[in-house]
Design a protein around this motif. Structure first.
Motif, PDB file in Angstrom:
ATOM      1  N   ALA A 128       0.856  -1.195   0.000  1.00 26.63           N
ATOM      2  CA  ALA A 128       0.000   0.000   0.000  1.00 26.63           C
ATOM      3  C   ALA A 128       0.892   1.244   0.000  1.00 26.63           C
ATOM      4  O   ALA A 128       0.936   2.000   0.978  1.00 26.63           O
ATOM      5  CB  ALA A 128      -0.930  -0.004   1.217  1.00 26.63           C
ATOM      6  N   PRO A 129       1.624   1.466  -1.114  1.00 25.60           N
ATOM      7  CA  PRO A 129       2.632   2.548  -1.140  1.00 25.60           C
ATOM      8  C   PRO A 129       2.063   3.941  -0.890  1.00 25.60           C
ATOM      9  O   PRO A 129       2.712   4.763  -0.252  1.00 25.60           O
ATOM     10  CB  PRO A 129       3.258   2.431  -2.535  1.00 25.60           C
ATOM     11  N   GLU A 130       0.841   4.208  -1.377  1.00 27.22           N
ATOM     12  CA  GLU A 130       0.262   5.548  -1.173  1.00 27.22           C
ATOM     13  C   GLU A 130       0.016   5.806   0.315  1.00 27.22           C
ATOM     14  O   GLU A 130       0.271   6.903   0.825  1.00 27.22           O
ATOM     15  CB  GLU A 130      -1.061   5.686  -1.949  1.00 27.22           C
ATOM     16  N   GLU A 131      -0.465   4.786   1.010  1.00 27.34           N
ATOM     17  CA  GLU A 131      -0.684   4.916   2.451  1.00 27.34           C
ATOM     18  C   GLU A 131       0.647   5.028   3.180  1.00 27.34           C
ATOM     19  O   GLU A 131       0.780   5.788   4.152  1.00 27.34           O
ATOM     20  CB  GLU A 131      -1.478   3.705   2.971  1.00 27.34           C
ATOM     21  N   ALA A 132       1.654   4.291   2.700  1.00 24.08           N
ATOM     22  CA  ALA A 132       2.998   4.362   3.303  1.00 24.08           C
ATOM     23  C   ALA A 132       3.537   5.789   3.229  1.00 24.08           C
ATOM     24  O   ALA A 132       4.099   6.307   4.205  1.00 24.08           O
ATOM     25  CB  ALA A 132       3.947   3.397   2.592  1.00 24.08           C
ATOM     26  N   ILE A 133       3.340   6.444   2.083  1.00 27.91           N
ATOM     27  CA  ILE A 133       3.818   7.817   1.925  1.00 27.91           C
ATOM     28  C   ILE A 133       3.104   8.759   2.888  1.00 27.91           C
ATOM     29  O   ILE A 133       3.733   9.652   3.481  1.00 27.91           O
ATOM     30  CB  ILE A 133       3.669   8.273   0.458  1.00 27.91           C
ATOM     31  N   MET A 151      16.256  14.399  12.873  1.00 24.17           N
ATOM     32  CA  MET A 151      15.829  13.008  13.072  1.00 24.17           C
ATOM     33  C   MET A 151      14.981  12.506  11.896  1.00 24.17           C
ATOM     34  O   MET A 151      14.709  11.315  11.792  1.00 24.17           O
ATOM     35  CB  MET A 151      14.980  12.902  14.352  1.00 24.17           C
ATOM     36  N   ALA A 152      14.553  13.420  11.027  1.00 14.28           N
ATOM     37  CA  ALA A 152      13.638  13.044   9.943  1.00 14.28           C
ATOM     38  C   ALA A 152      14.342  12.797   8.612  1.00 14.28           C
ATOM     39  O   ALA A 152      13.695  12.392   7.641  1.00 14.28           O
ATOM     40  CB  ALA A 152      12.584  14.140   9.756  1.00 14.28           C
ATOM     41  N   PHE A 153      15.653  12.997   8.553  1.00 13.66           N
ATOM     42  CA  PHE A 153      16.353  12.905   7.266  1.00 13.66           C
ATOM     43  C   PHE A 153      16.089  11.584   6.543  1.00 13.66           C
ATOM     44  O   PHE A 153      15.794  11.551   5.351  1.00 13.66           O
ATOM     45  CB  PHE A 153      17.861  13.087   7.452  1.00 13.66           C
ATOM     46  N   ASP A 154      16.205  10.467   7.265  1.00 15.19           N
ATOM     47  CA  ASP A 154      15.990   9.155   6.638  1.00 15.19           C
ATOM     48  C   ASP A 154      14.545   8.981   6.176  1.00 15.19           C
ATOM     49  O   ASP A 154      14.279   8.278   5.196  1.00 15.19           O
ATOM     50  CB  ASP A 154      16.352   8.016   7.605  1.00 15.19           C
ATOM     51  N   LEU A 155      13.609   9.626   6.878  1.00 19.11           N
ATOM     52  CA  LEU A 155      12.196   9.527   6.498  1.00 19.11           C
ATOM     53  C   LEU A 155      11.935  10.271   5.190  1.00 19.11           C
ATOM     54  O   LEU A 155      11.191   9.790   4.328  1.00 19.11           O
ATOM     55  CB  LEU A 155      11.304  10.092   7.605  1.00 19.11           C
ATOM     56  N   TYR A 156      12.535  11.456   5.030  1.00 20.89           N
ATOM     57  CA  TYR A 156      12.408  12.184   3.763  1.00 20.89           C
ATOM     58  C   TYR A 156      12.926  11.318   2.622  1.00 20.89           C
ATOM     59  O   TYR A 156      12.306  11.227   1.562  1.00 20.89           O
ATOM     60  CB  TYR A 156      13.221  13.486   3.789  1.00 20.89           C
ATOM     61  N   ARG A 157      14.083  10.690   2.842  1.00 19.92           N
ATOM     62  CA  ARG A 157      14.695   9.865   1.796  1.00 19.92           C
ATOM     63  C   ARG A 157      13.817   8.663   1.448  1.00 19.92           C
ATOM     64  O   ARG A 157      13.662   8.312   0.279  1.00 19.92           O
ATOM     65  CB  ARG A 157      16.081   9.380   2.247  1.00 19.92           C
ATOM     66  N   SER A 158      13.259   8.032   2.478  1.00 22.34           N
ATOM     67  CA  SER A 158      12.405   6.855   2.247  1.00 22.34           C
ATOM     68  C   SER A 158      11.169   7.235   1.436  1.00 22.34           C
ATOM     69  O   SER A 158      10.770   6.521   0.506  1.00 22.34           O
ATOM     70  CB  SER A 158      11.981   6.231   3.577  1.00 22.34           C
ATOM     71  N   ALA A 159      10.561   8.368   1.791  1.00 20.65           N
ATOM     72  CA  ALA A 159       9.363   8.824   1.065  1.00 20.65           C
ATOM     73  C   ALA A 159       9.712   9.179  -0.380  1.00 20.65           C
ATOM     74  O   ALA A 159       8.988   8.810  -1.316  1.00 20.65           O
ATOM     75  CB  ALA A 159       8.746  10.025   1.771  1.00 20.65           C
ATOM     76  N   ALA A 160      10.831   9.878  -0.567  1.00 16.58           N
ATOM     77  CA  ALA A 160      11.251  10.259  -1.924  1.00 16.58           C
ATOM     78  C   ALA A 160      11.526   9.017  -2.770  1.00 16.58           C
ATOM     79  O   ALA A 160      11.120   8.938  -3.934  1.00 16.58           O
ATOM     80  CB  ALA A 160      12.497  11.141  -1.853  1.00 16.58           C
ATOM     81  N   SER A 161      12.192   8.045  -2.181  1.00 18.83           N
ATOM     82  CA  SER A 161      12.513   6.800  -2.890  1.00 18.83           C
ATOM     83  C   SER A 161      11.237   6.083  -3.327  1.00 18.83           C
ATOM     84  O   SER A 161      11.136   5.561  -4.444  1.00 18.83           O
ATOM     85  CB  SER A 161      13.350   5.900  -1.976  1.00 18.83           C
ATOM     86  N   LEU A 162      10.240   6.084  -2.450  1.00 18.12           N
ATOM     87  CA  LEU A 162       8.972   5.433  -2.760  1.00 18.12           C
ATOM     88  C   LEU A 162       8.251   6.174  -3.884  1.00 18.12           C
ATOM     89  O   LEU A 162       7.658   5.551  -4.778  1.00 18.12           O
ATOM     90  CB  LEU A 162       8.115   5.380  -1.495  1.00 18.12           C
ATOM     91  N   GLU A 167       6.932   6.438  -9.825  1.00 21.10           N
ATOM     92  CA  GLU A 167       7.137   7.334 -10.973  1.00 21.10           C
ATOM     93  C   GLU A 167       6.442   8.679 -10.788  1.00 21.10           C
ATOM     94  O   GLU A 167       6.000   9.315 -11.744  1.00 21.10           O
ATOM     95  CB  GLU A 167       6.687   6.656 -12.287  1.00 21.10           C
ATOM     96  N   LYS A 168       6.359   9.105  -9.538  1.00 22.22           N
ATOM     97  CA  LYS A 168       5.825  10.438  -9.228  1.00 22.22           C
ATOM     98  C   LYS A 168       7.023  11.342  -8.905  1.00 22.22           C
ATOM     99  O   LYS A 168       7.344  11.610  -7.747  1.00 22.22           O
ATOM    100  CB  LYS A 168       4.844  10.361  -8.056  1.00 22.22           C
ATOM    101  N   TYR A 169       7.668  11.767  -9.978  1.00 20.48           N
ATOM    102  CA  TYR A 169       8.982  12.392  -9.826  1.00 20.48           C
ATOM    103  C   TYR A 169       8.926  13.779  -9.191  1.00 20.48           C
ATOM    104  O   TYR A 169       9.807  14.147  -8.413  1.00 20.48           O
ATOM    105  CB  TYR A 169       9.689  12.433 -11.190  1.00 20.48           C
ATOM    106  N   SER A 170       7.899  14.537  -9.514  1.00 21.36           N
ATOM    107  CA  SER A 170       7.785  15.869  -8.919  1.00 21.36           C
ATOM    108  C   SER A 170       7.621  15.769  -7.400  1.00 21.36           C
ATOM    109  O   SER A 170       8.220  16.548  -6.641  1.00 21.36           O
ATOM    110  CB  SER A 170       6.595  16.603  -9.542  1.00 21.36           C
ATOM    111  N   ASP A 171       6.830  14.793  -6.955  1.00 23.12           N
ATOM    112  CA  ASP A 171       6.646  14.583  -5.516  1.00 23.12           C
ATOM    113  C   ASP A 171       7.938  14.117  -4.856  1.00 23.12           C
ATOM    114  O   ASP A 171       8.256  14.509  -3.731  1.00 23.12           O
ATOM    115  CB  ASP A 171       5.542  13.546  -5.271  1.00 23.12           C
ATOM    116  N   ALA A 172       8.686  13.269  -5.572  1.00 23.84           N
ATOM    117  CA  ALA A 172       9.971  12.787  -5.045  1.00 23.84           C
ATOM    118  C   ALA A 172      10.937  13.960  -4.860  1.00 23.84           C
ATOM    119  O   ALA A 172      11.589  14.099  -3.819  1.00 23.84           O
ATOM    120  CB  ALA A 172      10.575  11.753  -5.991  1.00 23.84           C
TER     121      ALA A 172
END
Length: 299
Positions: A128-133, A151-162, A167-172
């Motif tokens: 459920a990637p949309e819910e994960a984001i 403390m949120a740096f890894d979370l930003y990266r995880s969301a961007a990677s997802l 293929e939602k590049y602007s959001d990434a």
């Protein structure tokens, strides 16, 4: 035969009875019931009866809430969330980890509250990637609100990677820019500059040269980025695009600076140039001609 003290069914039945009011029981005994629910949950989990273990942990969490122990209530909700993942109950995974986060917030603890949401997001990435984001976004916001952006740096990266996977590049790119902004507040200059360069590369990969250029111009107003290796790397990439020089784009994309970015961004950079370089060059030339005509227009 199992004794009643280790038989989870009997423990659950006894606990349920203690929480129900009747003519003979005017007050629920949540303290005793909660202990019984906890014992039952552990026994079920030992038996690998995940469905019943999940339900028992949920009831144990309710019990801890009733006896004003939100920290323990949160812990049990996380256990229920982990079991829901094992059972493939994806909607429940989200609900349990969100509830756990709320309990941690009741304790005034933003870090474990954010961690609970991040665990839920990680569990949901594939199914459920949309819910994960959404959960990653909420986890970041919790830390931002508490001034704990670092403390949120890894979370930003995880969301961007997802987002890249979706293929939602602007959001990434948006999440990498958010990382850059958070890093600016923490004076984490290296992370800030990496975040900005990552966003520019993602825009280029998505054939959005104009947005990449705008992003570069905006980020270059930040002194730390203006003087960085990441800025020089971005400038080389954009210049190569402007010249329509595919080989130079490839050379710039192999920069050692890019090799220190997140793996998901490195993979995109290795595929550059994408899109029609000559079309970009023509568009830029047409823009220059229009600007030149406007300057000479004396009417």
């Amino acid at each position: 035969m199992a004794s009643s003290s280790s038989d989870p069914e009997k423990l659950m039945a006894k606990a349920d009875k203690l929480t129900k009011l009747s003519f003979t029981r005017w007050n629920a005994d949540w303290k005793t019931a909660t202990s019984l629910y906890e014992q039952a949950a552990i026994a079920y989990r030992f038996r690998k009866d995940n469905e019943k273990a999940k339900d028992a942990f949920e009831k144990a969490s309710k019990g801890q809430e009733m006896i004003s122990s939100p920290w323990d209530a949160a812990k049990h909700m996380e256990s229920a969330g982990a079991l829901a993942k094992e059972l493939g109950l994806w909607n429940e995974v989200s609900d349990f980890y969100r509830r756990a986060s709320e309990f941690y917030r009741e304790c005034g603890r933003s870090q474990p509250a954010s961690d609970a949401l991040a665990k839920g997001a990680s569990a949901l990435e594939d199914k459920a990637p949309e819910e994960a984001i959404k959960l990653y976004d909420e986890a970041c916001a919790l830390l931002e609100d508490d001034g704990k952006e670092q403390m949120a740096f890894d979370l930003y990266r995880s969301a961007a990677s997802l987002y890249v996977k979706l293929e939602k590049y602007s959001d990434a790119a948006g999440f990498f820019l958010r990382l850059g902004s958070a890093a600016d507040k923490c004076n984490a200059i290296n992370s800030q500059c990496k975040g900005y360069l990552s966003a520019i590369i993602i825009y280029l990969y998505a054939h959005d040269f104009q947005q990449a250029q705008k992003c570069y111009n905006d980020c270059s107003e930040v002194q730390a980025f203006l003087n960085s290796d990441q800025n020089r790397c971005a400038m080389k990439l954009l210049s190569a695009y402007e010249e329509g020089d595919a080989e130079e784009v490839k050379r710039a994309a192999q920069s050692n600076v890019i090799n220190h970015l997140d793996h998901v961004v490195i993979r995109l950079a290795k595929k550059l140039p994408t899109g029609d370089l000559q079309a970009i060059k023509k568009d830029l030339a047409a823009d220059d001609d229009r600007d030149s005509l406007d300057e000479n227009d004396l009417t």
